[in-house]
Design an enzyme around this catalytic site. Structure first.
Site, PDB file in Angstrom:
ATOM      1  N   ASP A 124      -2.825   1.181   6.930  1.00  0.00           N
ATOM      2  CA  ASP A 124      -1.910   0.885   5.824  1.00  0.00           C
ATOM      3  C   ASP A 124      -1.466  -0.579   5.847  1.00  0.00           C
ATOM      4  OD1 ASP A 124      -1.125   3.995   5.165  1.00  0.00           O
ATOM      5  OD2 ASP A 124      -1.257   3.603   7.306  1.00  0.00           O
TER       6      ASP A 124
ATOM      7  N   GLU B 240      -1.100  -1.355  -4.888  1.00  0.00           N
ATOM      8  CA  GLU B 240      -2.335  -0.611  -5.150  1.00  0.00           C
ATOM      9  C   GLU B 240      -2.080   0.408  -6.252  1.00  0.00           C
ATOM     10  OE1 GLU B 240      -5.428   0.668  -2.111  1.00  0.00           O
ATOM     11  OE2 GLU B 240      -4.433   2.568  -2.529  1.00  0.00           O
TER      12      GLU B 240
ATOM     13  N   ASP C 148       0.882  -1.165   0.000  1.00  0.00           N
ATOM     14  CA  ASP C 148       0.000   0.000   0.000  1.00  0.00           C
ATOM     15  C   ASP C 148       0.922   1.218   0.000  1.00  0.00           C
ATOM     16  OD1 ASP C 148      -2.311   1.609   0.218  1.00  0.00           O
ATOM     17  OD2 ASP C 148      -2.047   1.736   2.392  1.00  0.00           O
TER      18      ASP C 148
END
Length: 201
Positions: free
Chosen positions: A143, A70, A9
């Site tokens: 996160d 991501e 992330d």
């Protein structure tokens, strides 16, 4: 065959990294989860160097088969999206240097895979990540949970096991998480709705 996925992330202040092992029956096991942090007052080039060093260390320690990141999407805060894009580039570079394949998944893809709902909020994603991995509570900060969700999403949707044919008894309902059951139902619905369109031609 079990697949090991390292999910990222990306973020400049906090970069979540999660590693999971996922079996052909889509059962997932937590291997590692952490957050790489850099202070806001550090020069940009040194922050990126620190994040890259952290990702390098985790790649070398856990040796995943694939890296899932991501995908950067538009945000109102240009500075934030720039930082995310820069860290994504560092992660892509780290994976490429090791000859590892990289997959990019949008936030809505990840939410749909994990919760069965593409507009789920962070709390729902965190709760499902904990349930899927059999954890007493969701990893924190967000996160960390997001990185694990990205890794699981790829194993379920983007890896070869996602295309593995399954017989009627190959994955009993009792072996599925709620998210897996929802995803299976969505797949069946999509296939069923596609049939009339093909027959109508």
């Amino acid at each position: 065959m079990t697949i090991r996925v390292l999910g990222i992330d990306p973020g400049l202040t906090r970069c979540g990294v999660g590693v999971v092992d996922v079996r052909p029956d889509r059962r997932a096991t937590l291997v590692e989860v952490t957050v790489i942090r850099t202070p806001a007052d550090m020069p940009l080039e040194k922050r990126l160097l620190a994040v890259g060093a952290g990702i390098d260390a985790l790649l070398d320690e856990h040796r995943p088969e694939v890296v899932a990141i991501e995908r950067v999407f538009a945000q109102h805060n240009l500075r934030t999206v720039m930082g995310v894009a820069q860290v994504s580039g560092v992660a892509l570079h780290s994976a490429a240097r090791r000859g590892l394949p990289v997959a990019l998944h949008t936030p809505s893809e990840v939410k749909a895979a994990i919760t069965g709902y593409g507009s789920a909020d962070k709390r729902q994603v965190q709760a499902m990540v904990a349930r899927i991995l059999g954890l007493a509570e969701a990893p924190k900060p967000a996160d960390a949970a997001d990185a694990l969700a990205i890794a699981i999403c790829h194993a379920w949707r983007g890896s070869p096991m996602a295309d593995t044919p399954r017989g009627p008894g190959s994955e009993p309902a009792s072996a599925q998480t709620p998210a897996q059951a929802a995803w299976r139902a969505a797949e069946r619905s999509a296939r069923a709705s596609a049939v009339p369109r093909r027959l109508a031609r």
